[in-house]
Design a protein around this motif. Structure first.
Motif, PDB file in Angstrom:
ATOM      1  N   GLU A  56       0.795  -1.221   0.000  1.00 35.17           N
ATOM      2  CA  GLU A  56       0.000   0.000   0.000  1.00 35.17           C
ATOM      3  C   GLU A  56       0.831   1.275   0.000  1.00 35.17           C
ATOM      4  O   GLU A  56       0.383   2.312  -0.479  1.00 35.17           O
ATOM      5  N   TYR A  57       2.058   1.197   0.533  1.00 35.73           N
ATOM      6  CA  TYR A  57       2.885   2.402   0.639  1.00 35.73           C
ATOM      7  C   TYR A  57       4.067   2.399  -0.327  1.00 35.73           C
ATOM      8  O   TYR A  57       4.844   3.339  -0.354  1.00 35.73           O
ATOM      9  N   GLY A  58       4.202   1.338  -1.113  1.00 34.37           N
ATOM     10  CA  GLY A  58       5.234   1.291  -2.132  1.00 34.37           C
ATOM     11  C   GLY A  58       6.654   1.306  -1.586  1.00 34.37           C
ATOM     12  O   GLY A  58       7.536   1.926  -2.174  1.00 34.37           O
ATOM     13  N   ILE A  59       6.850   0.637  -0.446  1.00 27.06           N
ATOM     14  CA  ILE A  59       8.183   0.568   0.163  1.00 27.06           C
ATOM     15  C   ILE A  59       8.556  -0.887   0.396  1.00 27.06           C
ATOM     16  O   ILE A  59       7.707  -1.773   0.307  1.00 27.06           O
ATOM     17  N   SER A  60       9.816  -1.120   0.691  1.00 23.90           N
ATOM     18  CA  SER A  60      10.294  -2.449   1.045  1.00 23.90           C
ATOM     19  C   SER A  60      10.911  -2.366   2.430  1.00 23.90           C
ATOM     20  O   SER A  60      11.896  -1.663   2.633  1.00 23.90           O
ATOM     21  N   LEU A  61      10.317  -3.073   3.375  1.00 24.62           N
ATOM     22  CA  LEU A  61      10.796  -3.041   4.755  1.00 24.62           C
ATOM     23  C   LEU A  61      11.882  -4.077   4.967  1.00 24.62           C
ATOM     24  O   LEU A  61      11.745  -5.218   4.537  1.00 24.62           O
ATOM     25  N   ASP A  62      12.945  -3.677   5.617  1.00 24.35           N
ATOM     26  CA  ASP A  62      14.008  -4.597   5.987  1.00 24.35           C
ATOM     27  C   ASP A  62      13.445  -5.598   6.994  1.00 24.35           C
ATOM     28  O   ASP A  62      12.879  -5.204   8.016  1.00 24.35           O
ATOM     29  N   GLU A  63      13.588  -6.885   6.710  1.00 25.48           N
ATOM     30  CA  GLU A  63      12.999  -7.920   7.559  1.00 25.48           C
ATOM     31  C   GLU A  63      13.506  -7.857   8.997  1.00 25.48           C
ATOM     32  O   GLU A  63      12.728  -7.957   9.950  1.00 25.48           O
ATOM     33  N   GLU A  64      14.799  -7.672   9.173  1.00 24.56           N
ATOM     34  CA  GLU A  64      15.368  -7.614  10.518  1.00 24.56           C
ATOM     35  C   GLU A  64      14.835  -6.402  11.296  1.00 24.56           C
ATOM     36  O   GLU A  64      14.473  -6.509  12.469  1.00 24.56           O
TER      37      GLU A  64
END
Length: 89
Positions: A56-64
Motif C-alpha cells: 500500500e505504501y510502495g516501500i520495502s521493509l528490511d525484515e530484521e
C-alpha cells in the motif's frame, strides 16, 4: 497508495483488514507502546501486516528491522523512515 506519512490510524486500518482484531484487546486505547503480541498479533499476522504496508505504501521493509519493531510506535517510525528515504531517493 504511496502515501507520504504513516500514523496510528493507518496502522489500525491495516491491522483490522489484514490480520483481524483481537476483540479482547482495547484497541481504541493508547496502544503505541504495547507489544504486538500483547495486543494479540502473532508472527503470521505481523507478516501479513508487513506485506500490506509494503504494497500500500510502495516501500520495502528490511525484515530484521521489521522484526525488532515490536510496538506500534516502533513500526510507525520504521515505516515513516522508509517513506522519507524513498522520497529523497
Amino acid at each position: 497508495m504511496s502515501a507520504t506519512t504513516f500514523d496510528i490510524d493507518s496502522l489500525k486500518v491495516i491491522l483490522r483488514e489484514g490480520a483481524g482484531m483481537d476483540e479482547t484487546v482495547g484497541f481504541d486505547g493508547d496502544i503505541l507502546d504495547s507489544d504486538f503480541e500483547a495486543l494479540g498479533y502473532e508472527s503470521l499476522a505481523m507478516l501479513e501486516t508487513a506485506s500490506r504496508i509494503e504494497r500500500e505504501y510502495g516501500i520495502s521493509l528490511d525484515e530484521e528491522a521489521f522484526v525488532t519493531a515490536r510496538t506500534p510506535r516502533a513500526l510507525i517510525a520504521l515505516v515513516n523512515d522508509h517513506l522519507t528515504a524513498s522520497r529523497s531517493a
